[in-house]
Design a protein around this motif. Structure first.
Motif, short mmCIF file in Angstrom:
data_model
loop_
_atom_site.label_atom_id
_atom_site.label_comp_id
_atom_site.label_asym_id
_atom_site.label_seq_id
_atom_site.Cartn_x
_atom_site.Cartn_y
_atom_site.Cartn_z
N UNK A 1 -70.36 39.42 -39.26
CA UNK A 1 -69.28 40.32 -39.70
C UNK A 1 -69.42 40.66 -41.18
N UNK A 2 -70.66 40.59 -41.68
CA UNK A 2 -70.98 40.99 -43.05
C UNK A 2 -71.53 42.41 -43.02
N UNK A 3 -71.37 43.16 -44.11
CA UNK A 3 -71.91 44.52 -44.14
C UNK A 3 -73.44 44.51 -44.11
N UNK A 4 -74.04 45.62 -43.70
CA UNK A 4 -73.42 46.89 -43.33
C UNK A 4 -72.78 46.81 -41.94
N UNK B 1 -53.76 29.50 -47.82
CA UNK B 1 -55.01 28.84 -48.24
C UNK B 1 -56.18 29.33 -47.41
N UNK B 2 -56.01 29.38 -46.10
CA UNK B 2 -57.09 29.83 -45.21
C UNK B 2 -57.40 31.30 -45.44
N UNK B 3 -56.37 32.11 -45.60
CA UNK B 3 -56.57 33.55 -45.81
C UNK B 3 -57.30 33.81 -47.11
N UNK B 4 -56.92 33.12 -48.18
CA UNK B 4 -57.54 33.33 -49.49
C UNK B 4 -59.05 33.07 -49.46
N UNK B 5 -59.50 32.22 -48.56
CA UNK B 5 -60.93 31.92 -48.45
C UNK B 5 -61.75 33.11 -47.96
N UNK B 6 -61.08 34.11 -47.38
CA UNK B 6 -61.78 35.30 -46.87
C UNK B 6 -62.05 36.32 -47.98
N UNK B 7 -61.65 36.00 -49.21
CA UNK B 7 -61.80 36.90 -50.35
C UNK B 7 -62.71 36.29 -51.41
N UNK B 8 -63.41 37.14 -52.14
CA UNK B 8 -64.26 36.64 -53.21
C UNK B 8 -63.39 36.06 -54.33
N UNK B 9 -63.93 35.14 -55.14
CA UNK B 9 -63.13 34.54 -56.21
C UNK B 9 -62.58 35.57 -57.20
N UNK C 1 -57.43 49.92 -47.57
CA UNK C 1 -58.87 50.12 -47.66
C UNK C 1 -59.48 48.87 -48.26
N UNK C 2 -60.59 48.47 -47.67
CA UNK C 2 -61.26 47.22 -48.00
C UNK C 2 -62.70 47.50 -48.41
N UNK C 3 -63.19 46.74 -49.40
CA UNK C 3 -64.60 46.75 -49.77
C UNK C 3 -65.09 45.30 -49.74
N UNK C 4 -66.29 45.10 -49.17
CA UNK C 4 -66.80 43.76 -48.92
C UNK C 4 -68.03 43.44 -49.76
N UNK C 5 -68.15 42.17 -50.08
CA UNK C 5 -69.36 41.64 -50.71
C UNK C 5 -70.41 41.43 -49.62
N UNK C 6 -71.64 41.19 -50.05
CA UNK C 6 -72.75 41.00 -49.10
C UNK C 6 -72.51 39.85 -48.13
#
Length: 151
Positions: free
Chosen positions: A3-6, A29-37, A107-112
């Motif tokens: 589930x990582x881009x592209x 706590x669990x949700x925050x782990x889905x985001x970059x620092x 709208x969401x933008x993801x890291x690699x």
């Protein structure tokens, strides 16, 4: 399936439903782990950055928004971006436990690595009667027909 881009249509839809299910846990706590620092957010008129700020924001959110149930649907996607439409219902503990439904877009933008590095949310709350609820206890949020009137 990664589930990582592209993203493909299949992986973008899966990413949206994974986010929906994670948010429905109401576990900051669990949700925050889905985001970059260094993830940045705009949530309505609130601007925050970083996972500890995200965790704090979500803790306060669910202190106010009780009986929270969320549905997210894929709106559009590109290589590392996804747009979603969403609806959620809650009882507002700051407003006499009135039922409300929020309609909105993100709208969401993801890291690699697949974690989200940017989230922008626009939403509007509408007061509803309990009899108007879609996401009542025992109902799968994905089973509710949401028509064009609610897009």
């Amino acid at each position: 399936m990664s589930l990582a881009p592209p993203f493909t249509e299949e992986t973008a839809r899966a990413k949206v439903k994974k986010a929906q299910d994670l948010w429905n846990t109401q576990d900051p706590k669990a949700i925050a782990k889905a985001y970059t620092p260094d993830s940045i957010w705009r949530n309505r008129s609130t601007f925050i950055s970083g996972t500890s700020a995200i965790e704090d924001f979500l803790t306060k959110k669910w202190e106010k928004e009780k009986s929270y149930r969320l549905r997210k649907e894929l709106f559009a996607f590109t290589g590392d971006k996804i747009a979603v439409q969403f609806w959620y219902e809650y009882q507002d503990s700051h407003d006499g436990m009135k039922w409300k439904r929020c309609y909105g877009l993100e709208d969401w933008t993801f890291a690699e690595d697949g974690r989200m590095r940017k989230r922008q949310m626009s939403g509007n709350d509408v007061e509803i009667e309990e009899s108007q609820r879609w996401f009542v206890d025992g109902i799968d949020v994905n089973s509710i027909a949401i028509g064009e009137a609610h897009w």
